[in-house]
Design a protein around this motif. Structure first.
Motif, PDB file in Angstrom:
ATOM      1  N   GLN A 130       0.581  -1.693   0.056  1.00 51.26           N
ATOM      2  CA  GLN A 130       0.314  -0.021   0.279  1.00 51.26           C
ATOM      3  C   GLN A 130       0.786   1.091   0.022  1.00 51.26           C
ATOM      4  O   GLN A 130       0.615   2.125  -0.566  1.00 51.26           O
ATOM      5  CB  GLN A 130      -0.842   0.026   1.192  1.00 51.26           C
ATOM      6  CG  GLN A 130      -1.932  -0.745   0.927  1.00 51.26           C
ATOM      7  CD  GLN A 130      -2.722  -1.423   2.638  1.00 51.26           C
ATOM      8  OE1 GLN A 130      -2.587  -0.330   3.045  1.00 51.26           O
ATOM      9  NE2 GLN A 130      -4.159  -1.302   2.625  1.00 51.26           N
ATOM     10  N   MET A 131       2.113   1.253   0.565  1.00 49.11           N
ATOM     11  CA  MET A 131       2.532   2.387   0.326  1.00 49.11           C
ATOM     12  C   MET A 131       3.572   2.579  -0.339  1.00 49.11           C
ATOM     13  O   MET A 131       3.656   3.380  -0.811  1.00 49.11           O
ATOM     14  CB  MET A 131       3.669   2.114   1.589  1.00 49.11           C
ATOM     15  CG  MET A 131       4.532   3.502   2.059  1.00 49.11           C
ATOM     16  SD  MET A 131       3.756   4.524   3.067  1.00 49.11           S
ATOM     17  CE  MET A 131       4.853   6.326   2.698  1.00 49.11           C
ATOM     18  N   ALA A 132       3.523   1.597  -0.972  1.00 46.27           N
ATOM     19  CA  ALA A 132       4.008   1.986  -2.992  1.00 46.27           C
ATOM     20  C   ALA A 132       2.677   2.917  -3.764  1.00 46.27           C
ATOM     21  O   ALA A 132       3.990   3.673  -4.579  1.00 46.27           O
ATOM     22  CB  ALA A 132       4.854  -0.059  -2.811  1.00 46.27           C
ATOM     23  N   SER A 181      -6.316   7.753  -2.676  1.00 48.70           N
ATOM     24  CA  SER A 181      -6.338   6.323  -2.867  1.00 48.70           C
ATOM     25  C   SER A 181      -5.688   4.808  -2.988  1.00 48.70           C
ATOM     26  O   SER A 181      -4.212   5.188  -3.801  1.00 48.70           O
ATOM     27  CB  SER A 181      -6.743   6.098  -4.801  1.00 48.70           C
ATOM     28  OG  SER A 181      -7.215   4.770  -4.944  1.00 48.70           O
ATOM     29  N   LEU A 182      -5.612   3.354  -2.684  1.00 47.91           N
ATOM     30  CA  LEU A 182      -4.378   3.260  -2.415  1.00 47.91           C
ATOM     31  C   LEU A 182      -5.018   2.111  -3.696  1.00 47.91           C
ATOM     32  O   LEU A 182      -4.459   0.609  -3.378  1.00 47.91           O
ATOM     33  CB  LEU A 182      -4.559   2.237  -1.087  1.00 47.91           C
ATOM     34  CG  LEU A 182      -3.845   3.244   0.480  1.00 47.91           C
ATOM     35  CD1 LEU A 182      -4.235   2.337   1.393  1.00 47.91           C
ATOM     36  CD2 LEU A 182      -2.673   3.973  -0.413  1.00 47.91           C
ATOM     37  N   ARG A 183      -5.554   1.937  -4.731  1.00 48.77           N
ATOM     38  CA  ARG A 183      -6.962   1.046  -5.281  1.00 48.77           C
ATOM     39  C   ARG A 183      -5.435   1.302  -6.591  1.00 48.77           C
ATOM     40  O   ARG A 183      -5.463   2.271  -7.297  1.00 48.77           O
ATOM     41  CB  ARG A 183      -7.413   1.363  -5.799  1.00 48.77           C
ATOM     42  CG  ARG A 183      -8.265   0.158  -6.652  1.00 48.77           C
ATOM     43  CD  ARG A 183      -9.972   0.991  -7.343  1.00 48.77           C
ATOM     44  NE  ARG A 183     -10.054  -0.091  -8.134  1.00 48.77           N
ATOM     45  CZ  ARG A 183      -9.796   0.111  -9.447  1.00 48.77           C
ATOM     46  NH1 ARG A 183      -9.405   0.857  -9.691  1.00 48.77           N
ATOM     47  NH2 ARG A 183     -10.689  -0.614 -10.375  1.00 48.77           N
ATOM     48  N   PRO A 184      -4.907  -0.267  -7.381  1.00 48.32           N
ATOM     49  CA  PRO A 184      -4.332  -0.298  -8.186  1.00 48.32           C
ATOM     50  C   PRO A 184      -5.125   0.012  -9.569  1.00 48.32           C
ATOM     51  O   PRO A 184      -5.873  -0.041  -9.411  1.00 48.32           O
ATOM     52  CB  PRO A 184      -3.008  -1.655  -8.127  1.00 48.32           C
ATOM     53  CG  PRO A 184      -3.961  -2.571  -7.162  1.00 48.32           C
ATOM     54  CD  PRO A 184      -4.937  -1.251  -5.947  1.00 48.32           C
ATOM     55  N   ASP A 185      -4.476   0.861 -10.053  1.00 48.69           N
ATOM     56  CA  ASP A 185      -5.204   0.357 -11.442  1.00 48.69           C
ATOM     57  C   ASP A 185      -5.785  -0.404 -12.360  1.00 48.69           C
ATOM     58  O   ASP A 185      -6.067  -1.099 -13.100  1.00 48.69           O
ATOM     59  CB  ASP A 185      -4.824   1.173 -12.477  1.00 48.69           C
ATOM     60  CG  ASP A 185      -5.277   3.174 -11.782  1.00 48.69           C
ATOM     61  OD1 ASP A 185      -6.343   3.031 -12.004  1.00 48.69           O
ATOM     62  OD2 ASP A 185      -3.834   3.361 -11.387  1.00 48.69           O
TER      63      ASP A 185
END
Length: 300
Positions: A130-132, A181-185
């Motif tokens: 998430q930090m990445a 937003s922590l959601r990857p695309d």
């Protein structure tokens, strides 16, 4: 001990900078969810290139030339069974292949779950994942990337980390004051560990949640149980003869994605067993070309 770690980090950054790479520490000060490390718990790379005892998570950036950059970025999560991290040279080779396609690549050196240095080992890899995402979104302009085109590439145990981050972005385990937003695309999962089913032998499961984990914890980290309509588009590749991570992991995740109407593509190779990504100087040409075509098809 602290001075030794700081010195090691400085030397690491110096060495990488000479190689025209950029190492970004994920946390500026204290690493969350960490406890003082025992004297013998020191990060090391063995003769095979395997990394152990990660205490300072980081990203290593591989950026394409600005005139070729598409704005898309991937966070590469190497495998290693949550016991080690696969050789950095292999992850670097994959990163450079993405660079050739104009895609920025960031290799994630994430913490490996261990009660000796963590308050809660089950969330440590997810915190780093998430930090990445948070780091790339906050510094997107600096690296010439589109904050809406950031995805994970997870390999084996790294696939478990990626799929957890891709299905549990609504469960933040890091501080996120800006509510970014922590959601990857998107997700690219290469023979990923998905299932935390005790009927399947899994060192990944045991290292993350323990041998006698309650069903509630097993369900929490079984990624196929957390797929929703908001799960990012996903590309899957697996070998049918994989005797380390059974192909069932990808099959059930694919079915869950279909049930949720998530855009997805899956390729099952007849042979290749486990680790075919790491058995060549560069990525297996077939899956990598399929992956690039899929990214293009989905606007990434």
């Amino acid at each position: 001990m602290k001075s030794v770690i700081i010195t090691a980090v400085f030397l690491s950054v110096t060495c990488f900078s000479h190689a025209q790479q950029n190492v970004i520490m994920l946390y500026e000060k204290e690493v969350p969810n960490s406890t003082p490390a025992p004297a013998d718990y020191v990060e090391q790379v063995d003769s095979s290139g395997l990394t152990r005892n990660v205490t300072w998570p980081s990203l290593t950036a591989y950026l394409p030339p600005k005139d070729k950059a598409t704005g898309t970025a991937v966070i590469i999560c190497p495998g290693g069974g949550y016991a080690v991290l696969a050789p950095a040279v292999k992850s670097a080779a994959l990163a450079r292949e993405f660079n050739k396609a104009g895609i920025a690549a960031f290799v994630l050196k994430y913490r490996l779950p261990n009660d000796a240095v963590m308050t809660d080992k089950s969330i440590a890899p997810l915190q780093d994942g998430q930090m990445a995402v948070l780091t790339l979104r906050k510094r997107a302009k600096e690296w010439n990337i589109n904050p809406d085109k950031i995805g994970f590439v997870g390999i084996s145990a790294g696939g478990h980390l990626a799929s957890t981050a891709g299905t549990q972005f609504g469960r933040p385990v890091i501080e996120n004051k800006e509510h970014i937003s922590l959601r990857p695309d998107f997700m690219v999962l290469v023979y990923p560990v998905i299932l935390f089913d005790t009927a399947i032998a899994s060192g990944v499961r045991e290292r993350l949640v323990g041998k006698d984990a309650p069903q509630e914890l097993l369900d929490l980290y079984s990624s196929e149980k957390h797929v929703s309509v908001n799960t990012p588009p996903t590309f899957l590749v697996h070998a049918a003869d994989d005797d380390t991570v059974p192909v069932k992991n990808s099959l059930l995740f694919f079915n869950a994605l279909l049930d949720a109407n998530v855009r997805t593509s899956m390729h099952i190779l007849q042979s290749g067993n486990h680790g075919f990504q790491y058995d060549h100087p560069g990525p297996d040409v077939r899956w990598f070309d399929w992956c690039l075509n899929w990214l293009h098809e989905n606007g990434f």
